[in-house]
Structure formats: C-alpha cells, structure tokens
Design a protein around this motif. Structure first.
Motif, PDB file in Angstrom:
ATOM      1  N   LYS A 223      22.213  16.916 -15.321  1.00  0.00           N
ATOM      2  CA  LYS A 223      22.163  18.255 -14.725  1.00  0.00           C
ATOM      3  C   LYS A 223      20.836  18.952 -15.035  1.00  0.00           C
ATOM      4  O   LYS A 223      20.261  19.622 -14.184  1.00  0.00           O
ATOM      5  N   LEU A 224      20.360  18.792 -16.270  1.00  0.00           N
ATOM      6  CA  LEU A 224      19.103  19.428 -16.662  1.00  0.00           C
ATOM      7  C   LEU A 224      17.940  18.850 -15.863  1.00  0.00           C
ATOM      8  O   LEU A 224      17.090  19.600 -15.350  1.00  0.00           O
ATOM      9  N   MET A 225      17.878  17.523 -15.727  1.00  0.00           N
ATOM     10  CA  MET A 225      16.789  16.898 -14.974  1.00  0.00           C
ATOM     11  C   MET A 225      16.821  17.303 -13.515  1.00  0.00           C
ATOM     12  O   MET A 225      15.779  17.525 -12.885  1.00  0.00           O
ATOM     13  N   ASP A 226      18.027  17.434 -12.970  1.00  0.00           N
ATOM     14  CA  ASP A 226      18.152  17.861 -11.577  1.00  0.00           C
ATOM     15  C   ASP A 226      17.645  19.287 -11.394  1.00  0.00           C
ATOM     16  O   ASP A 226      16.924  19.585 -10.440  1.00  0.00           O
ATOM     17  N   SER A 227      17.980  20.155 -12.315  1.00  0.00           N
ATOM     18  CA  SER A 227      17.532  21.546 -12.209  1.00  0.00           C
ATOM     19  C   SER A 227      16.022  21.658 -12.393  1.00  0.00           C
ATOM     20  O   SER A 227      15.360  22.479 -11.737  1.00  0.00           O
ATOM     21  N   ILE A 228      15.465  20.827 -13.267  1.00  0.00           N
ATOM     22  CA  ILE A 228      14.008  20.828 -13.457  1.00  0.00           C
ATOM     23  C   ILE A 228      13.306  20.334 -12.204  1.00  0.00           C
ATOM     24  O   ILE A 228      12.322  20.915 -11.751  1.00  0.00           O
ATOM     25  N   ASN A 229      13.814  19.241 -11.637  1.00  0.00           N
ATOM     26  CA  ASN A 229      13.211  18.679 -10.426  1.00  0.00           C
ATOM     27  C   ASN A 229      13.263  19.655  -9.259  1.00  0.00           C
ATOM     28  O   ASN A 229      12.347  19.686  -8.425  1.00  0.00           O
ATOM     29  N   ARG A 230      14.315  20.455  -9.206  1.00  0.00           N
ATOM     30  CA  ARG A 230      14.448  21.445  -8.124  1.00  0.00           C
ATOM     31  C   ARG A 230      13.776  22.767  -8.463  1.00  0.00           C
ATOM     32  O   ARG A 230      13.718  23.672  -7.628  1.00  0.00           O
ATOM     33  N   GLY A 231      13.268  22.872  -9.701  1.00  0.00           N
ATOM     34  CA  GLY A 231      12.573  24.082 -10.110  1.00  0.00           C
ATOM     35  C   GLY A 231      13.472  25.271 -10.340  1.00  0.00           C
ATOM     36  O   GLY A 231      13.052  26.422 -10.184  1.00  0.00           O
ATOM     37  N   VAL A 232      14.726  25.017 -10.725  1.00  0.00           N
ATOM     38  CA  VAL A 232      15.684  26.115 -10.934  1.00  0.00           C
ATOM     39  C   VAL A 232      16.211  26.123 -12.371  1.00  0.00           C
ATOM     40  O   VAL A 232      17.295  26.631 -12.635  1.00  0.00           O
ATOM     41  N   ASP A 233      15.426  25.555 -13.302  1.00  0.00           N
ATOM     42  CA  ASP A 233      15.862  25.516 -14.697  1.00  0.00           C
ATOM     43  C   ASP A 233      15.507  26.783 -15.453  1.00  0.00           C
ATOM     44  O   ASP A 233      15.842  26.920 -16.632  1.00  0.00           O
ATOM     45  N   GLY A 234      14.826  27.699 -14.784  1.00  0.00           N
ATOM     46  CA  GLY A 234      14.497  28.978 -15.399  1.00  0.00           C
ATOM     47  C   GLY A 234      13.304  28.936 -16.335  1.00  0.00           C
ATOM     48  O   GLY A 234      13.045  29.919 -17.047  1.00  0.00           O
TER      49      GLY A 234
END
Length: 282
Positions: A223-234
């Motif tokens: 989940k963390l890698m997906d959010s980073i790749n999409r630029g939504v990890d904050g």
C-alpha cells in the motif's frame, strides 16, 4: 618549464567513450550503466551489481574521481563503510572499449566525508625534497592501506583552471612556494550532495521514500509503495533525502582494453598523484 595538470591521462579517453556510446545508442538508455564489485564483510565474498554513473565529483573532470549515488539502506553502503576497496567495470559495447577501475570508494553524506591528506603533494614538500629523493620515496611508500586520500578543493581547482598564467606553468618549483593546497570544505561537500540529489529524476527520488530494500513484502508495504508511486503518500520529494548518499570512486589503477584496435593499457597512480601509462599485451 614545469606544468601542473590534475587530470589523469585516462580521463579524456573515458569521457569520449561515454559520450560516443550515448551517441551510438541514440541515448537509449539516456545514462551510462556500469558494474561495481564490493566485499561483503559478513561472508567475505565479492558482491556485484549494476549502477548508474553520475559523472565526476564536483562536476569537474580534473579531479579524476567518478561518482554514483546510493540508498543508505542498500548493502553496498555498509559494505563500503567496512571495506572501501572496489572494482568497477564500464563496458561500451557499441564502441568496443572497456575500462576497469580499482581504488577506494568513499561515502559522502551528512555523517561521512572522505579523509583528505595533501601533505605529500604540498608545494612546500616538493620544494624541500629534490626530484630524485621524491621519486625514491614515492616508489618505497605504499598507500594501499592509507585512510587518507588526495583531493583538492574544487574552488582551488577552479582558480587554477582560470589562472591567467596558462595552466599554472612555472619555471622552477620555487615559484610554487606561495601556493598552499587545501582539501574540499564541509560546505563544498554539502553542496555536492545537494547537486547530485537535484540531478535525480522525480521518479528516482521517490525510491528513497519506499520501504527498506530486502524487507518482507507485506500488505502495508504494498500500500505504501502504491501511494508513493501515485504521489499521494503525503510526502514531498526531499523527504527521501535522508536515505540518500553520494559515493566517490578514488581511482588508483585503470585497465583499458580497446577491443576494436586490439590494444590494452594499464594506468597506475603513485602517492604523489603522478600517473604512469604502460601498453601491455591485450
């Protein structure tokens, strides 16, 4: 007439090989990969991997020091802290040249700076000893296990390169007596880290925010890698900079093979930064 050149004799050929390979490949890929071998301190076995060449230290060919970057959480980071010996191979398949470098690789980050000692090449040292004694001392002195390296401050090198006396040409060593070589300052090291970080792509900067390499692939990590790749990890791009380090390859031996010409050359640096060149059987 005595002239001081700080660029190693292999540098122009290496630089040309890098540029020629990129042109021949039409910049596909738009970077230069190479192989780096280190020693695993836990097993004693060599470890090899493919990296991306990041140019010369301080973006200055005259210091003859190559660089790459790494994540501090990678194995090679700790390996080089325990044993800085390395071997790197650049193979240019289209232009048929291979450069094999060996020497010391030093970490550059907030906690580490290369140890620099310029005593053996200070003008005052050269003046104090005559040429014959200096050559004898260079042959007898073995710096293979020395903690210290030779590297001039980039601002000093820039001053030399811009000197109006045409490449620092002097009639005698005594004319060098007013010079004092200085190593890079802490600010110059910090500026180099910033320059290298800013040279990374946005996508590559994201990798420094991802979970530590070789950790188990859990659902949380996915989940963390997906959010980073999409630029939504904050997190902003610079958040991963805490895991970033530059590595400088201080080279003391080069093995160049020109496969297209069936020629081979060995370059070796002595303790006074003087390079020898010998053509050998390929």
């Amino acid at each position: 007439m005595l002239q001081f050149h700080y660029m190693a004799p292999w540098v122009p050929g290496f630089t040309h090989a890098v540029e020629a390979e990129l042109i021949a490949s039409e910049n596909k890929p738009p970077f230069t990969p190479f192989q780096l071998a280190t020693i695993d301190s836990k097993t004693g076995f060599p470890k090899n991997r493919t990296l991306v060449y990041r140019g010369f230290l301080f973006d200055d060919k005259s210091n003859s020091t190559l660089t790459f970057t790494t994540d501090k959480r990678m194995d090679k980071y700790d390996e080089l802290l325990h044993n800085d010996r390395f071997e790197a191979v650049f193979y240019f398949g289209r232009t048929k040249k291979q450069f094999r470098f060996s020497g010391r690789a030093r970490i550059i980050d907030d906690a580490h700076r290369p140890s620099i000692d310029l005593a053996s090449i200070q003008p005052s040292t050269l003046i104090e000893n005559n040429h014959k004694k200096s050559l004898k001392r260079a042959k007898e002195y073995d710096n293979s296990d020395s903690e210290y390296l030779d590297l001039l401050s980039p601002s000093l090198l820039s001053q030399f390169n811009n000197d109006s006396t045409s490449d620092l040409a002097y009639s005698t060593l005594n004319e060098l007596s007013h010079l004092s070589y200085i190593p890079p300052t802490d600010q110059e090291w910090s500026d180099e880290i910033e320059r290298q970080w800013n040279g990374l792509s946005k996508g590559l900067k994201k990798s420094f925010r991802k979970p530590s390499p070789l950790t188990p692939l859990t659902d949380e990590h996915v989940k963390l890698m997906d959010s980073i790749n999409r630029g939504v990890d904050g997190k902003k791009d610079d958040h991963g900079k805490k895991n970033f380090a530059v590595v400088a390859m201080f080279i003391d031996r080069v093995d160049l093979v020109e496969l297209d010409k069936d020629r081979r050359y060995i370059y070796v640096k002595d303790p006074h930064q003087l390079w020898s060149e010998e053509e050998v059987c390929p």
